[in-house]
Design an enzyme around this catalytic site. Structure first.
Site, PDB file in Angstrom:
ATOM      1  N   SER B 127     -25.551 159.204 -19.847  1.00 48.07           N
ATOM      2  CA  SER B 127     -23.968 159.261 -20.116  1.00 48.07           C
ATOM      3  C   SER B 127     -23.665 158.635 -21.174  1.00 48.07           C
ATOM      4  CB  SER B 127     -23.641 158.192 -18.909  1.00 48.07           C
ATOM      5  OG  SER B 127     -22.379 157.969 -18.984  1.00 48.07           O
ATOM      6  N   TYR B 151     -23.943 149.834 -15.631  1.00 46.83           N
ATOM      7  CA  TYR B 151     -24.432 151.254 -15.561  1.00 46.83           C
ATOM      8  C   TYR B 151     -25.029 151.951 -16.801  1.00 46.83           C
ATOM      9  CZ  TYR B 151     -23.494 156.212 -14.849  1.00 46.83           C
ATOM     10  OH  TYR B 151     -23.764 157.605 -14.794  1.00 46.83           O
ATOM     11  N   LYS B 155     -28.710 153.163 -18.011  1.00 48.52           N
ATOM     12  CA  LYS B 155     -28.727 154.726 -18.392  1.00 48.52           C
ATOM     13  C   LYS B 155     -29.389 154.657 -19.786  1.00 48.52           C
ATOM     14  CE  LYS B 155     -27.060 157.535 -15.172  1.00 48.52           C
ATOM     15  NZ  LYS B 155     -27.766 158.598 -14.417  1.00 48.52           N
TER      16      LYS B 155
END
Lengths: 329, 329
Positions: B127, B151, B155
């Site tokens: 991402s 998050y 990632k």
């Protein structure tokens, strides 16, 4: 003040503990308790006026991190790691110690804070191994981390975890990427980087040393004395100035092997330099060619981190700290 | 050829599975077996001539990854993740699914390879959340990853693990950082980014939509159709060209909200644009201000990844793929 040192039996750990016992904590604050941890029994410093306890523990074993953190130290120095060569040779062990061990420690601190407010300073020793070639001649603090070893990968993951746990307020962390430590005291070892110290340490003690690369090889150095200074400063620096970018490359000296030898000549004379035996080793030359040579460390300098600015100073620090001021063995 | 899709019930996962079932695998190779995995039961595509099995499994539960990998798929698409908002709200769940789940998968592949030679292609969806402000106007592929969410941290760690496992030869991995998917089909949701799709999707279907930011807000987009194309291309691209830098930012379209609206006007007319209700929301405006706006993706382009180059194309893809070519609901 209570200080926890994990990795207290290593070379830098021992020197850090000696300095803390002698000079007190960050800002000169008195240290009531030193908890010293390693997988082999760490030495308790002599003459320390506070309470010091040596704990033999493996951070990657379940429950160990929780037990250490339950003592609620104000400062946690996390120096423990499987070194680069071993992490590459033993994939499982490297990830267990360097990744799981670090994560267990960070998570134990978070869990302790869920019981009652707790937010220690955490100083994590990272490494310039988070960078992988090709890179610019001078690596700046916004260059991406593309490690080319499992060790470097594990340190880069530790940096990310440290940033996230700090951002979330679970602790107040700072990750410091140490230069290659030179002159590393003790016996010669088989690390590919060993010669950088060996060609100074051995001749200064009157012994022969092998140089496997050419004199134009450039690398990035700081003395053990500077490394200890970095750790203490990292424990007291105002982390508000770091923002959410908690990991920094520390100052060092970019120097060639030729510059090392010139410094040796100035301190130890031609007699010392004559003890260097040149034995080119293509394997070591190839490994070293992939290593970083220079860093732009203005961010760390603005935060007050200081390293030696000449190899003469690095050699003098060794002569003073390891040889009682006497050159020649 | 056997293809494993983890996260097959998600929006992109469903579209990927439909394309694989329709067009075959990378390079048009026939797919014998599709294994479709998600935490909710994934749909098996209709009319697929091979064998397709839907598995309901949580990758972060012990043994699940091993069971999936024991089938020795040739290609593994790893799309499963707890999204940004949930990973921030539930720290434990985010790390369990996004970090542990990914690591279990990678480790299961390594362990399978220790039993008998096995080296699948692994396509990991990363991402642009691995980047955190401040950053340059265009983020290049050598910019450092300093995520500002858990998050993004998870990632970024997945990227590092993917690189190390690939470097060690345990699998042949590629990590792709998808742009924000637009126009996301389905119902409006509460994601801070939801309006980017909503102000097009809803008016194109004859419904009102809320715009919480100003028209000069710029962001980074690709259509669901482009995202599926990225995944399939990532499964067939020659990874030798990636070297040890296995993670890349994919092409997208850098566009403002105003440019979105202009495209909507060209496709749906003033009537569609009139359905956008402006309700400034300072909270959403502040969140969005910290997001990346543009990327330098020459590396991915040289590898053959292609995205839309105009918002008209993004809107047209939505009208064709979701609305049967009919605008206005």
């Amino acid at each position: 003040m209570h200080i926890l040192v994990i990795g207290a039996a290593g070379m830098v750990g021992r020197k850090l503990v000696a300095k803390l016992a002698r000079d007190g904590g960050p800002g000169g604050r008195a240290i009531d308790t030193l908890t010293l941890v390693d997988v082999v029994p760490p030495a308790v410093p002599e003459g320390f006026s506070g309470s010091a306890e040596a704990v033999t523990a493996d951070l990657s074993a379940p429950g160990e991190a929780e037990a250490l953190v339950a003592r609620r130290p104000d400062i946690v120095f996390h120096l423990a790691a499987v070194v680069s060569g071993e992490a590459e040779a033993d994939f499982d062990k490297g990830y267990r110690i360097n990744l799981d061990g670090t994560r267990y420690l960070f998570e134990a601190i978070r869990q302790e804070g869920l019981k009652a407010p707790y937010k220690p300073r955490v100083v994590f020793t990272s490494s310039i191994a988070v960078f992988g070639a090709p890179f610019p001649d001078r690596i700046h603090d916004e260059f991406f981390t593309t490690p080319l070893t499992s060790y470097g990968t594990q340190k880069a993951i530790g940096e990310l975890l440290l940033s996230d746990y700090s951002r979330r307020g679970f602790f107040d962390g700072i990750g410091i990427r140490l230069p290659t430590i030179c002159i590393r005291p003790g016996k010669p070892n088989l690390a590919a980087s060993g010669f950088f110290s060996g060609i100074l340490r051995e001749p200064l003690a009157g012994r022969e040393a092998v140089l496997p690369v050419s004199e134009d090889v450039r690398h990035w150095f700081a003395s053990p004395r500077a490394a200890v200074g970095f750790l203490v400063h990292a424990a007291e620096v105002d982390t508000a100035a770091l923002g959410d970018r908690r990991n920094i490359s520390l100052p060092g000296l970019s120097a060639t092997v030729g510059e090392e030898i010139a410094a040796l000549r100035r301190v130890g004379g031609d007699k010392a330099v004559a003890l260097i035996r040149r034995e080119p080793d293509p394997t070591i030359a190839r490994i070293v060619a992939g290593w970083a040579q220079d860093f732009d460390t203005r961010r760390a300098e603005a935060l007050g981190f200081r390293a030696e600015t000449s190899f003469d100073a690095i050699v003098r620090a060794h002569v003073e700290d390891e040889l009682g001021g006497v050159v020649g063995g």
